[in-house]
Design a protein around this motif. Sequence first.
Motif, PDB file in Angstrom:
ATOM      1  N   PRO A  43       0.823  -1.227   0.000  1.00 17.82           N
ATOM      2  CA  PRO A  43       0.000   0.000   0.000  1.00 17.82           C
ATOM      3  C   PRO A  43       0.854   1.274   0.000  1.00 17.82           C
ATOM      4  O   PRO A  43       0.536   2.225  -0.713  1.00 17.82           O
ATOM      5  N   GLU A  44       1.929   1.282   0.774  1.00 17.02           N
ATOM      6  CA  GLU A  44       2.802   2.455   0.804  1.00 17.02           C
ATOM      7  C   GLU A  44       3.441   2.691  -0.556  1.00 17.02           C
ATOM      8  O   GLU A  44       3.553   3.831  -1.014  1.00 17.02           O
ATOM      9  N   ARG A  64      -4.555   3.584  -0.354  1.00 19.50           N
ATOM     10  CA  ARG A  64      -5.228   4.072   0.859  1.00 19.50           C
ATOM     11  C   ARG A  64      -6.287   3.084   1.357  1.00 19.50           C
ATOM     12  O   ARG A  64      -6.436   2.885   2.561  1.00 19.50           O
ATOM     13  N   LYS A  65      -7.006   2.474   0.431  1.00 16.00           N
ATOM     14  CA  LYS A  65      -7.999   1.476   0.847  1.00 16.00           C
ATOM     15  C   LYS A  65      -7.318   0.274   1.491  1.00 16.00           C
ATOM     16  O   LYS A  65      -7.837  -0.296   2.449  1.00 16.00           O
ATOM     17  N   LEU A  76      -4.540   0.360   3.167  1.00 11.03           N
ATOM     18  CA  LEU A  76      -4.067   0.790   4.489  1.00 11.03           C
ATOM     19  C   LEU A  76      -5.197   0.960   5.494  1.00 11.03           C
ATOM     20  O   LEU A  76      -4.983   0.811   6.693  1.00 11.03           O
ATOM     21  N   SER A  77      -6.382   1.277   4.992  1.00  7.87           N
ATOM     22  CA  SER A  77      -7.487   1.577   5.904  1.00  7.87           C
ATOM     23  C   SER A  77      -7.927   0.372   6.722  1.00  7.87           C
ATOM     24  O   SER A  77      -8.491   0.529   7.801  1.00  7.87           O
ATOM     25  N   GLY A  78      -7.674  -0.814   6.216  1.00  4.30           N
ATOM     26  CA  GLY A  78      -8.036  -2.017   6.957  1.00  4.30           C
ATOM     27  C   GLY A  78      -9.524  -2.113   7.222  1.00  4.30           C
ATOM     28  O   GLY A  78      -9.953  -2.377   8.330  1.00  4.30           O
ATOM     29  N   GLU A  79     -10.319  -1.901   6.181  1.00  2.00           N
ATOM     30  CA  GLU A  79     -11.779  -1.929   6.321  1.00  2.00           C
ATOM     31  C   GLU A  79     -12.329  -3.332   6.499  1.00  2.00           C
ATOM     32  O   GLU A  79     -13.534  -3.529   6.526  1.00  2.00           O
ATOM     33  N   GLU A  99      -5.792   5.745  -4.466  1.00  2.52           N
ATOM     34  CA  GLU A  99      -7.022   5.246  -3.835  1.00  2.52           C
ATOM     35  C   GLU A  99      -6.868   3.800  -3.387  1.00  2.52           C
ATOM     36  O   GLU A  99      -7.269   3.431  -2.281  1.00  2.52           O
TER      37      GLU A  99
END
Length: 130
Positions: A12-13, A35-36, A38-41, A32
Amino acid sequence: SSDLEYHASTLPEAMIHISASVRGSCGRWFEETGRKMLSGEGIPFSELWTSQVDKLSEQTVLETEIIEELKRMGSQLAKPDIQSQIQAIRMYQKRCVEAEQRLSGELPGKLKISASLMVLAGAFLVILFI
């Protein structure tokens, strides 16, 4: 792949970092997607990746073959082994270069067809307005 390999970035980075050097819809897609991730949804990687690749296919004119290859690459990127991820990225990169070379070879013929169609359309309009 250099971000993953030499900078020891996570996927992700690396995607977010790459987005700064890629313009347009592809750059926004990299950011995008990173970031998604990294968000760990709580979305499994394979679902997230497939969804993001589907979005990319709607936003760009990439060939179906390249989009399908990107989807397959997602299964390799899901592996925790960084070497597998780097190998998948390099293989995809190679296939993209091959597709680009093939398309570049086809472009002159397509431009001739396009020019011919434009002339025919112009002639049709002239006839229509007479």
